[in-house]
Design an enzyme around this catalytic site. Sequence first.
Site, PDB file in Angstrom:
ATOM      1  N   ASP A 147       0.752  -1.131  -0.096  1.00 52.44           N
ATOM      2  CA  ASP A 147       0.052  -0.016  -0.075  1.00 52.44           C
ATOM      3  C   ASP A 147       1.042   1.061  -0.065  1.00 52.44           C
ATOM      4  O   ASP A 147       2.068   1.174   0.592  1.00 52.44           O
ATOM      5  CB  ASP A 147      -0.847   0.126   1.472  1.00 52.44           C
ATOM      6  CG  ASP A 147      -1.592   1.327   1.620  1.00 52.44           C
ATOM      7  OD1 ASP A 147      -2.212   1.830   0.504  1.00 52.44           O
ATOM      8  OD2 ASP A 147      -1.225   1.946   2.598  1.00 52.44           O
ATOM      9  N   ASP A 187      -0.157   5.404   0.850  1.00 49.12           N
ATOM     10  CA  ASP A 187      -0.412   6.111   1.568  1.00 49.12           C
ATOM     11  C   ASP A 187      -0.471   5.527   3.031  1.00 49.12           C
ATOM     12  O   ASP A 187      -0.993   4.647   3.625  1.00 49.12           O
ATOM     13  CB  ASP A 187      -1.934   6.495   1.381  1.00 49.12           C
ATOM     14  CG  ASP A 187      -2.174   7.522   0.101  1.00 49.12           C
ATOM     15  OD1 ASP A 187      -1.057   7.126  -0.724  1.00 49.12           O
ATOM     16  OD2 ASP A 187      -3.277   8.133  -0.035  1.00 49.12           O
TER      17      ASP A 187
END
Length: 285
Positions: free
Chosen positions: A72, A74
Amino acid sequence: MFVLNVIGKGADPSLFAGIGDGAPTILSAGHAFDLPAAESALALARRRAQGLPLDINLVPTHKRRKKLLVADMDSTIINVECLDELADIAGLKRDVAAITERAMRGELEFEAALIERVGMLKGLEVKALEKTYIERVRLNPGARSMLATMRAHGAHTILVGFGYFTKKVAQAAGFHDERGNILLDDGERLTGEVAMPILGRHAKLQTLEEAVADRKLDFAETLAVGDGANDLAMIRRAAENGGLGVAYHAKPVVADAASAAINHNDLTALLYLQGYRDSEILRAE
């Protein structure tokens, strides 16, 4: 077989005397070590170290060094939530960030929350994307070293996030590939829409599964890492099949599903989880 993997400033094997099944292996002097241990050792070790800034996990030794990383973006690879920072420029950060937080905790369905947040950005100038990247997006500590080391040992690496930003972050950090949701615009301003299909929880899982199939890997050779509910499916898939599903400074709902949790250390912890020693880590920060 398993090892108790301990990471953190002042990590001392003597603290866990009587818990392990053999001599410790020092990965980083005063910072990280492995201790052969049974599965039942994890709870006892965490109780003994309660209150200390140590990340303690039980890691299987089979195919320990992973050949695939799906991460991922963010708040995992970078320091911010990109939509929240775009919203700040639009004067809407408080409202958008509140939705982001609820979605990350698993209280809102990701796709609907994304559509709502992107809709609130309608009319924002496209140049705000570049402004946000230049002024606010920073790689989290350890990102470049983690990527450089895994790549040097043959791992394929994929970043998942928001399209404009994933391209730039993937290049800056050293990922092989990236996937991202695309914010639509009319050439000057955001339209408030996102390209379909939305890259959500299922699509992240699909990214992991397709990469495993394409590269003819075992799921035990995978590492999936993230911090929010949108990462749950890929983290659980890796964790339940002998790989590493890592909750990185994550929400409780993610930590509960992960096979390992990093709460106190930077991204080089992903290397220590795989048994890398300091002498093997390519320092690229």
